[in-house]
Design a protein around this motif. Structure first.
Motif, PDB file in Angstrom:
ATOM      1  N   VAL A 164       3.031   0.318 -10.019  1.00 33.73           N
ATOM      2  CA  VAL A 164       2.355   1.507  -9.443  1.00 33.73           C
ATOM      3  C   VAL A 164       1.768   1.246  -8.338  1.00 33.73           C
ATOM      4  N   GLU A 165       1.269   0.225  -8.063  1.00 39.46           N
ATOM      5  CA  GLU A 165       0.911  -0.405  -6.577  1.00 39.46           C
ATOM      6  C   GLU A 165       1.855  -0.045  -5.526  1.00 39.46           C
ATOM      7  N   ARG A 166       2.959  -0.129  -6.177  1.00 39.22           N
ATOM      8  CA  ARG A 166       4.025  -0.154  -4.680  1.00 39.22           C
ATOM      9  C   ARG A 166       4.442   1.234  -4.555  1.00 39.22           C
ATOM     10  N   VAL A 167       4.288   2.102  -5.631  1.00 40.53           N
ATOM     11  CA  VAL A 167       4.435   3.516  -5.334  1.00 40.53           C
ATOM     12  C   VAL A 167       3.053   4.165  -4.557  1.00 40.53           C
ATOM     13  N   LYS A 168       1.918   3.410  -4.874  1.00 46.87           N
ATOM     14  CA  LYS A 168       0.940   3.940  -4.066  1.00 46.87           C
ATOM     15  C   LYS A 168       0.839   3.643  -2.660  1.00 46.87           C
ATOM     16  N   THR A 169       1.535   2.328  -2.351  1.00 47.05           N
ATOM     17  CA  THR A 169       1.667   1.865  -1.028  1.00 47.05           C
ATOM     18  C   THR A 169       2.761   3.041  -0.181  1.00 47.05           C
ATOM     19  N   MET A 170       3.728   3.216  -0.875  1.00 40.97           N
ATOM     20  CA  MET A 170       4.580   3.972  -0.365  1.00 40.97           C
ATOM     21  C   MET A 170       4.072   5.402  -0.158  1.00 40.97           C
ATOM     22  N   PHE A 171       3.332   5.916  -1.126  1.00 37.85           N
ATOM     23  CA  PHE A 171       2.813   7.334  -0.709  1.00 37.85           C
ATOM     24  C   PHE A 171       1.618   7.209   0.383  1.00 37.85           C
ATOM     25  N   THR A 172       1.002   6.184   0.657  1.00 34.64           N
ATOM     26  CA  THR A 172      -0.164   6.055   1.467  1.00 34.64           C
ATOM     27  C   THR A 172       0.468   5.645   2.876  1.00 34.64           C
ATOM     28  N   ASP A 173       1.562   5.127   2.949  1.00 35.42           N
ATOM     29  CA  ASP A 173       2.200   4.645   4.359  1.00 35.42           C
ATOM     30  C   ASP A 173       2.425   5.962   5.212  1.00 35.42           C
ATOM     31  N   PRO A 174       1.789   6.032   6.348  1.00 34.87           N
ATOM     32  CA  PRO A 174       2.244   7.159   7.187  1.00 34.87           C
ATOM     33  C   PRO A 174       3.820   7.095   7.670  1.00 34.87           C
ATOM     34  N   ARG A 175       4.428   6.020   7.581  1.00 39.39           N
ATOM     35  CA  ARG A 175       5.806   6.078   8.120  1.00 39.39           C
ATOM     36  C   ARG A 175       6.552   6.956   6.797  1.00 39.39           C
ATOM     37  N   THR A 176       6.283   6.777   5.557  1.00 38.91           N
ATOM     38  CA  THR A 176       6.877   7.674   4.567  1.00 38.91           C
ATOM     39  C   THR A 176       6.914   9.226   5.076  1.00 38.91           C
ATOM     40  N   TRP A 177       5.774   9.590   5.512  1.00 36.39           N
ATOM     41  CA  TRP A 177       5.780  10.858   5.920  1.00 36.39           C
ATOM     42  C   TRP A 177       6.411  11.212   7.247  1.00 36.39           C
TER      43      TRP A 177
END
Length: 297
Positions: free
Chosen positions: A188-201
């Motif tokens: 869950v923490e890894r998913v949260k990190t990907m969601f909050t990473d500006p580079r994902t968006w």
């Protein structure tokens, strides 16, 4: 001033990032990935050793942050020289510089990228829109978070693939390693990190932009190529086989004899101008990819 020996992995990575300050962000990402992968592998193999003591030992074998940074700088120079295409012959006259673009390998590879951008743009756009829609739509179900994590992982993978395409065809230095993902961190923490990473968006924004850009590049390529060839070859084809390449309302159009040299010259100028335009698009597309796909150094 000598830096103190790092006591944690994060401190080592911060020191390495500081030692590489001012370098290409893609180089920094590669160096940080390699270092973090090596450090975490060493920690996994020596679970009972004091972290500060282990890092001191690693800094002796793998290298201190400053030493690793210097190694990557030297390696980057060697790789860049090996991958750099032969420079075009320098031209002194304006006409020489204009027509000399035909000897530039980067212009031809950028021209091919203009064609490739349309199918890849369609794929990126469909993948991103479909993945986002399903991810948010499935959030109310138990499979929502795993599906979103899988989708974000594919976005990162596609970012790396696009980076390789951009570097090979456009000459812009892009990451050769992905962003490091800690496998011992809860899912869950890894998913949260990907969601909050500006580079994902920003990566998804890049993929969405590739569709209109791909359409623009393709239309520009086809239009300038077809019009340039038609203008350059129309009088020759008409004189040879009796019909022209330019059809206006069902009638073949051929310019008057006095204008034929000008239409041929205009057609040739459009063809060479397309190569110059491709080089400009390569610089723009490379800068766009670097700004949206690569974390800032």
């Amino acid at each position: 001033m000598t830096r103190p020996t790092p006591r944690t992995i994060d401190e080592y990575l911060d020191d390495l990032r500081a030692a590489l300050r001012g370098e290409d962000p893609a180089l920094i990402q590669d160096a940080l990935y390699d270092a973090e992968e090596h450090l975490r592998a060493e920690f996994a193999e020596n679970p009972g050793v004091d972290p500060a003591e282990l890092l001191a030992k690693i800094s002796t074998s793998y290298g201190a942050p400053d030493e690793v940074a210097e190694i990557y700088r030297d390696k980057e120079i060697v790789v860049e020289r090996a991958l750099r295409p032969p420079p075009p012959v320098p031209r002194t006259s304006a006409l020489g510089r204009f027509f000399g673009v035909a000897t530039d390998p980067r212009a031809w590879s950028a021209l091919f990228y203009m064609l490739l951008a349309l199918p890849t743009g369609i794929f990126y756009f469909v993948w991103t829109v479909t993945g986002l829609s399903l991810s948010f739509g499935l959030m109310i179900l138990i499979i929502g978070i795993p599906f979103a994590a899988l989708f974000l992982a594919t976005v990162r993978a596609l970012s790396l693939v696009e980076g390789r395409i951009v570097e090979v065809m456009l000459g812009e230095r892009m990451p050769r390693r992905p962003l490091y993902v800690q496998r011992n961190v809860p899912f869950v923490e890894r998913v949260k990190t990907m969601f909050t990473d500006p580079r994902t968006w920003s990566t998804m924004l890049y993929m969405l932009l590739q569709l209109p850009l791909g359409i623009f590049y393709f239309v520009l390529f086809v239009t300038m190529l077809s019009v340039g060839l038609a203008l350059a070859l129309n009088p020759i084809v008409y004189a040879t086989v009796g019909f022209g390449l330019i059809d206006i309302n069902g009638q073949f159009w051929v310019p008057p004899l006095a204008l034929m040299p000008f239409t041929i010259a205009l057609g040739i100028a459009m063809l060479f101008g397309l190569l110059h335009l491709a080089r400009g698009i390569a610089k723009f597309q490379g800068a766009l990819a670097k700004s949206l796909l690569v974390p800032a150094g």
